[in-house]
Design a protein around this motif. Structure first.
Motif, PDB file in Angstrom:
ATOM      1  N   ALA A 138       0.831  -1.208   0.000  1.00  0.00           N
ATOM      2  CA  ALA A 138       0.000   0.000   0.000  1.00  0.00           C
ATOM      3  C   ALA A 138       0.866   1.259   0.000  1.00  0.00           C
ATOM      4  CB  ALA A 138      -0.932  -0.010   1.207  1.00  0.00           C
ATOM      5  N   LEU A 139       1.985   1.223   0.732  1.00  0.00           N
ATOM      6  CA  LEU A 139       2.896   2.371   0.736  1.00  0.00           C
ATOM      7  C   LEU A 139       3.543   2.555  -0.635  1.00  0.00           C
ATOM      8  CD1 LEU A 139       4.619   2.029   4.236  1.00  0.00           C
ATOM      9  CD2 LEU A 139       2.923   3.714   3.529  1.00  0.00           C
ATOM     10  N   PHE A 140       3.866   1.448  -1.305  1.00  0.00           N
ATOM     11  CA  PHE A 140       4.330   1.553  -2.691  1.00  0.00           C
ATOM     12  C   PHE A 140       3.310   2.310  -3.532  1.00  0.00           C
ATOM     13  CE2 PHE A 140       7.103  -2.546  -2.736  1.00  0.00           C
ATOM     14  CZ  PHE A 140       8.197  -1.817  -2.338  1.00  0.00           C
ATOM     15  N   SER A 141       2.048   1.908  -3.390  1.00  0.00           N
ATOM     16  CA  SER A 141       0.985   2.505  -4.187  1.00  0.00           C
ATOM     17  C   SER A 141       0.887   4.011  -3.931  1.00  0.00           C
ATOM     18  CB  SER A 141      -0.350   1.819  -3.852  1.00  0.00           C
ATOM     19  OG  SER A 141      -1.389   2.323  -4.650  1.00  0.00           O
ATOM     20  N   VAL A 142       0.962   4.395  -2.666  1.00  0.00           N
ATOM     21  CA  VAL A 142       0.882   5.825  -2.328  1.00  0.00           C
ATOM     22  C   VAL A 142       2.088   6.572  -2.896  1.00  0.00           C
ATOM     23  CG1 VAL A 142       0.855   7.488  -0.436  1.00  0.00           C
ATOM     24  CG2 VAL A 142      -0.508   5.392  -0.274  1.00  0.00           C
ATOM     25  N   SER A 143       3.279   5.956  -2.815  1.00  0.00           N
ATOM     26  CA  SER A 143       4.473   6.637  -3.342  1.00  0.00           C
ATOM     27  C   SER A 143       4.378   6.814  -4.851  1.00  0.00           C
ATOM     28  CB  SER A 143       5.738   5.856  -2.969  1.00  0.00           C
ATOM     29  OG  SER A 143       5.836   4.643  -3.692  1.00  0.00           O
ATOM     30  N   PHE A 144       3.827   5.828  -5.559  1.00  0.00           N
ATOM     31  CA  PHE A 144       3.675   5.957  -7.009  1.00  0.00           C
ATOM     32  C   PHE A 144       2.675   7.064  -7.351  1.00  0.00           C
ATOM     33  CE2 PHE A 144       4.711   1.164  -7.314  1.00  0.00           C
ATOM     34  CZ  PHE A 144       6.060   1.446  -7.148  1.00  0.00           C
ATOM     35  N   ALA A 145       1.601   7.147  -6.569  1.00  0.00           N
ATOM     36  CA  ALA A 145       0.644   8.231  -6.789  1.00  0.00           C
ATOM     37  C   ALA A 145       1.303   9.589  -6.547  1.00  0.00           C
ATOM     38  CB  ALA A 145      -0.563   8.047  -5.865  1.00  0.00           C
ATOM     39  N   ALA A 146       2.192   9.650  -5.537  1.00  0.00           N
ATOM     40  CA  ALA A 146       2.894  10.910  -5.268  1.00  0.00           C
ATOM     41  C   ALA A 146       3.802  11.292  -6.433  1.00  0.00           C
ATOM     42  CB  ALA A 146       3.708  10.781  -3.980  1.00  0.00           C
ATOM     43  N   PHE A 147       4.501  10.312  -7.009  1.00  0.00           N
ATOM     44  CA  PHE A 147       5.343  10.598  -8.179  1.00  0.00           C
ATOM     45  C   PHE A 147       4.494  11.120  -9.340  1.00  0.00           C
ATOM     46  CE2 PHE A 147       8.583   7.561  -6.362  1.00  0.00           C
ATOM     47  CZ  PHE A 147       9.604   8.482  -6.274  1.00  0.00           C
ATOM     48  N   ALA A 148       3.305  10.568  -9.502  1.00  0.00           N
ATOM     49  CA  ALA A 148       2.426  11.028 -10.587  1.00  0.00           C
ATOM     50  C   ALA A 148       2.029  12.486 -10.392  1.00  0.00           C
ATOM     51  CB  ALA A 148       1.175  10.141 -10.643  1.00  0.00           C
ATOM     52  N   PHE A 188      12.175  13.212  -2.925  1.00  0.00           N
ATOM     53  CA  PHE A 188      12.792  12.589  -1.759  1.00  0.00           C
ATOM     54  C   PHE A 188      11.737  12.016  -0.814  1.00  0.00           C
ATOM     55  CE2 PHE A 188      16.452  15.239  -3.004  1.00  0.00           C
ATOM     56  CZ  PHE A 188      17.440  14.277  -2.943  1.00  0.00           C
ATOM     57  N   ALA A 189      10.616  12.717  -0.644  1.00  0.00           N
ATOM     58  CA  ALA A 189       9.560  12.213   0.229  1.00  0.00           C
ATOM     59  C   ALA A 189       8.949  10.929  -0.337  1.00  0.00           C
ATOM     60  CB  ALA A 189       8.480  13.283   0.413  1.00  0.00           C
ATOM     61  N   ALA A 190       8.687  10.919  -1.639  1.00  0.00           N
ATOM     62  CA  ALA A 190       8.108   9.726  -2.264  1.00  0.00           C
ATOM     63  C   ALA A 190       9.087   8.561  -2.235  1.00  0.00           C
ATOM     64  CB  ALA A 190       7.693  10.040  -3.700  1.00  0.00           C
ATOM     65  N   THR A 191      10.394   8.852  -2.412  1.00  0.00           N
ATOM     66  CA  THR A 191      11.403   7.789  -2.354  1.00  0.00           C
ATOM     67  C   THR A 191      11.510   7.231  -0.942  1.00  0.00           C
ATOM     68  OG1 THR A 191      12.655   8.843  -4.138  1.00  0.00           O
ATOM     69  CG2 THR A 191      13.817   7.230  -2.785  1.00  0.00           C
ATOM     70  N   ALA A 192      11.429   8.102   0.064  1.00  0.00           N
ATOM     71  CA  ALA A 192      11.457   7.627   1.456  1.00  0.00           C
ATOM     72  C   ALA A 192      10.242   6.739   1.744  1.00  0.00           C
ATOM     73  CB  ALA A 192      11.489   8.820   2.410  1.00  0.00           C
ATOM     74  N   LEU A 193       9.087   7.120   1.206  1.00  0.00           N
ATOM     75  CA  LEU A 193       7.886   6.309   1.386  1.00  0.00           C
ATOM     76  C   LEU A 193       8.048   4.955   0.687  1.00  0.00           C
ATOM     77  CD1 LEU A 193       5.118   6.714   2.741  1.00  0.00           C
ATOM     78  CD2 LEU A 193       4.231   7.431   0.523  1.00  0.00           C
ATOM     79  N   PHE A 194       8.610   4.977  -0.514  1.00  0.00           N
ATOM     80  CA  PHE A 194       8.899   3.737  -1.245  1.00  0.00           C
ATOM     81  C   PHE A 194       9.840   2.848  -0.441  1.00  0.00           C
ATOM     82  CE2 PHE A 194      11.633   1.285  -4.027  1.00  0.00           C
ATOM     83  CZ  PHE A 194      10.770   0.717  -4.933  1.00  0.00           C
ATOM     84  N   THR A 195      10.872   3.441   0.157  1.00  0.00           N
ATOM     85  CA  THR A 195      11.849   2.682   0.938  1.00  0.00           C
ATOM     86  C   THR A 195      11.198   2.052   2.163  1.00  0.00           C
ATOM     87  OG1 THR A 195      13.605   4.163   0.180  1.00  0.00           O
ATOM     88  CG2 THR A 195      14.052   2.834   2.138  1.00  0.00           C
ATOM     89  N   LEU A 196      10.339   2.800   2.836  1.00  0.00           N
ATOM     90  CA  LEU A 196       9.625   2.240   3.980  1.00  0.00           C
ATOM     91  C   LEU A 196       8.728   1.088   3.535  1.00  0.00           C
ATOM     92  CD1 LEU A 196       8.853   2.290   6.952  1.00  0.00           C
ATOM     93  CD2 LEU A 196       7.138   4.043   6.412  1.00  0.00           C
ATOM     94  N   GLY A 197       8.049   1.266   2.398  1.00  0.00           N
ATOM     95  CA  GLY A 197       7.229   0.186   1.881  1.00  0.00           C
ATOM     96  C   GLY A 197       8.042  -1.055   1.580  1.00  0.00           C
ATOM     97  N   GLU A 198       9.262  -0.868   1.040  1.00  0.00           N
ATOM     98  CA  GLU A 198      10.134  -2.015   0.746  1.00  0.00           C
ATOM     99  C   GLU A 198      10.532  -2.732   2.032  1.00  0.00           C
ATOM    100  OE1 GLU A 198      14.303  -2.925  -1.651  1.00  0.00           O
ATOM    101  OE2 GLU A 198      13.311  -0.967  -1.863  1.00  0.00           O
ATOM    102  N   MET A 199      10.795  -1.993   3.085  1.00  0.00           N
ATOM    103  CA  MET A 199      11.173  -2.618   4.355  1.00  0.00           C
ATOM    104  C   MET A 199      10.012  -3.401   4.955  1.00  0.00           C
ATOM    105  SD  MET A 199      13.725   0.085   6.250  1.00  0.00           S
ATOM    106  CE  MET A 199      12.845   1.611   5.893  1.00  0.00           C
ATOM    107  N   LEU A 200       8.786  -2.905   4.781  1.00  0.00           N
ATOM    108  CA  LEU A 200       7.617  -3.608   5.306  1.00  0.00           C
ATOM    109  C   LEU A 200       7.221  -4.794   4.434  1.00  0.00           C
ATOM    110  CD1 LEU A 200       7.418  -1.046   7.085  1.00  0.00           C
ATOM    111  CD2 LEU A 200       4.934  -1.127   6.749  1.00  0.00           C
TER     112      LEU A 200
END
Length: 426
Positions: free
Chosen positions: A286-296, A312-324
């Motif tokens: 879900a965090l991946f999805s939100v980060s992709f929407a932010a990039f859009a 940077f904020a979207a990449t940090a969100l993507f990174t957190l999603g990857e860790m989860l």
């Protein structure tokens, strides 16, 4: 002299492997360009063609894991790759390059199903999640260290450095094989004798293909696997072309991801052990999805400072999603597979990664050419569906797979199939 604990030896092997790989990966195309004199484009074509052999070794590795054990296949794969790297300096033609890269690709293809089965053999329950988290963290650190070593070596400006780096990488694979060979495998996870082959194992891949729950678990990972590829394929193009940011930003964004995982993966996983793996992995998706929407959304932001902060904020969100998502899903999948056919199960699951990895450069760049915003929104929607699918699958998965601290109970493949039939019956 007393040997270090098995977990310490395992992580030492992973660090050595990752450091050797990190030294070679940044210069793979450049190496063959310097050695053979072929144009970069032609080198890329030959390497991609040879890399397709990894799709062949993946299902073969699943059978070998079930027959000979995961440790033997991991060690054998390391030695095959070491042999391929050792002959790289001798390559002087496209045909020889194809054969050498193909040899390495065969070892590469055997790695994911065998290493996941090996981790499942030496760690259970919450310990499996911790080991996978430590592996992800230290491998990122090792890859980064290898890249720095390669960069410093290439600064010397000698063609001999290229050959030296390749041979050091080959030595790293040999060292990792020798270390992992010393790790004992619990008898409960050792492969049964050939004379007493279990009935489920005689069914081969047909058993996996009849397990509808596991197939859905595998298929839901395909969109997320495409999502993982954006960092290396789509994001650099998007940031530099659609957002008109400097190329130097790409390396910084990549560092945010790799350093973030190296530093925080283990602390994050320790806090998540108490929760269900399905819910944790779904939250990561879900965090991946939100980060992709932010990039859009960033494509429509006129102010460049705001764009850069958003990247940077979207990449940090993507990174957190990857860790989860990463470690819990790996533990979930390996725990959902019956022990006697775990190698085949892991090989089938690996196709949910191998196919997106092969197709991502063509698919993502084509979507970027059509509409960058549409690409991000399409990824966001598909990965969001993957998150929902994980939650809906939860009741159909074994309890010890869903809950890291649940007691491990043996489960026959036949009972899984019967449960699937009962679930879908009218």
């Amino acid at each position: 002299m007393r040997r270090p604990p098995a977990r310490v030896r395992y992580m030492a092997g992973m660090v050595i492997d990752a450091t050797g790989s990190g030294m070679y990966l940044p210069l793979s195309l450049l190496f063959f360009h310097h050695v053979t004199g072929l144009p970069i484009a032609r080198v890329g074509v030959v390497m991609s063609a040879a890399a397709l052999l990894s799709l062949v070794s993946n299902p073969v590795a699943g059978v070998l894991v079930d027959r000979f054990g995961a440790r033997a296949v991991v060690v054998g794969g390391y030695l095959v790759r070491a042999a391929g790297f050792a002959v790289y300096p001798l390559v002087h033609s496209p045909v020889a390059m194809f054969l050498a890269v193909g040899l390495v690709a065969l070892g590469d293809g055997s790695y994911p199903p065998s290493i996941q089965s090996f981790v499942a053999a030496i760690a259970r329950g919450a310990d499996r999640d911790r080991l996978l988290a430590a592996q992800r963290s230290l491998r990122n650190a090792g890859l980064g260290a290898g890249g720095l070593i390669a960069g410093a070596a290439l600064g010397l400006g000698s063609d001999g450095v290229y050959r030296g780096i390749v041979l050091v990488s080959a030595g790293a694979f040999v060292a990792a094989a020798l270390i992992l060979r010393t790790i004992p495998v619990p008898r409960a996870d050792a492969p049964p004798p050939a004379t007493a082959a279990a009935t489920p194992r005689t069914g081969g891949y047909r058993l996996v293909l009849r397990d509808r729950t596991f197939l859905v678990l595998t298929l839901q990972n395909v969109p997320t696997a495409f999502g993982y590829m954006v960092l290396s394929v789509a994001l650099p193009v998007y940031v530099t072309q659609a957002l008109s940011a400097p190329e130097s930003l790409v390396g910084v964004v990549y560092a945010v991801n790799t350093v973030g995982i190296a530093l925080f993966q283990m602390p994050v996983t320790r806090r998540l052990i108490r929760y269900r793996r399905t819910r944790t992995a779904a939250t990561g998706a879900a965090l991946f999805s939100v980060s992709f929407a932010a990039f859009a959304v960033l494509a429509g932001v006129p102010a460049q400072p705001v764009q850069l902060a958003g990247v940077f904020a979207a990449t940090a969100l993507f990174t957190l999603g990857e860790m989860l998502h990463g470690a819990p899903l790996s533990a979930l999948v390996s725990s959902a597979a019956p022990e006697e056919t775990r190698g085949r199960y892991m090989a089938v699951y690996q196709f949910s990664w191998a196919i997106p990895i092969a197709l991502a450069p063509a698919v993502l760049t084509a979507l970027l050419g059509l509409s960058p915003t549409a690409m991000w929104l399409l990824l966001a929607g598909c990965v969001g569906c993957s998150a929902l699918t994980l939650v809906r699958l939860e009741p159909r998965l074994p309890a010890q797979a869903v809950h890291p601290r649940a007691p491990a109970l043996p489960e026959r493949a036949e009972s899984r199939e019967e449960h699937d039939r009962e679930t879908v019956a009218p």
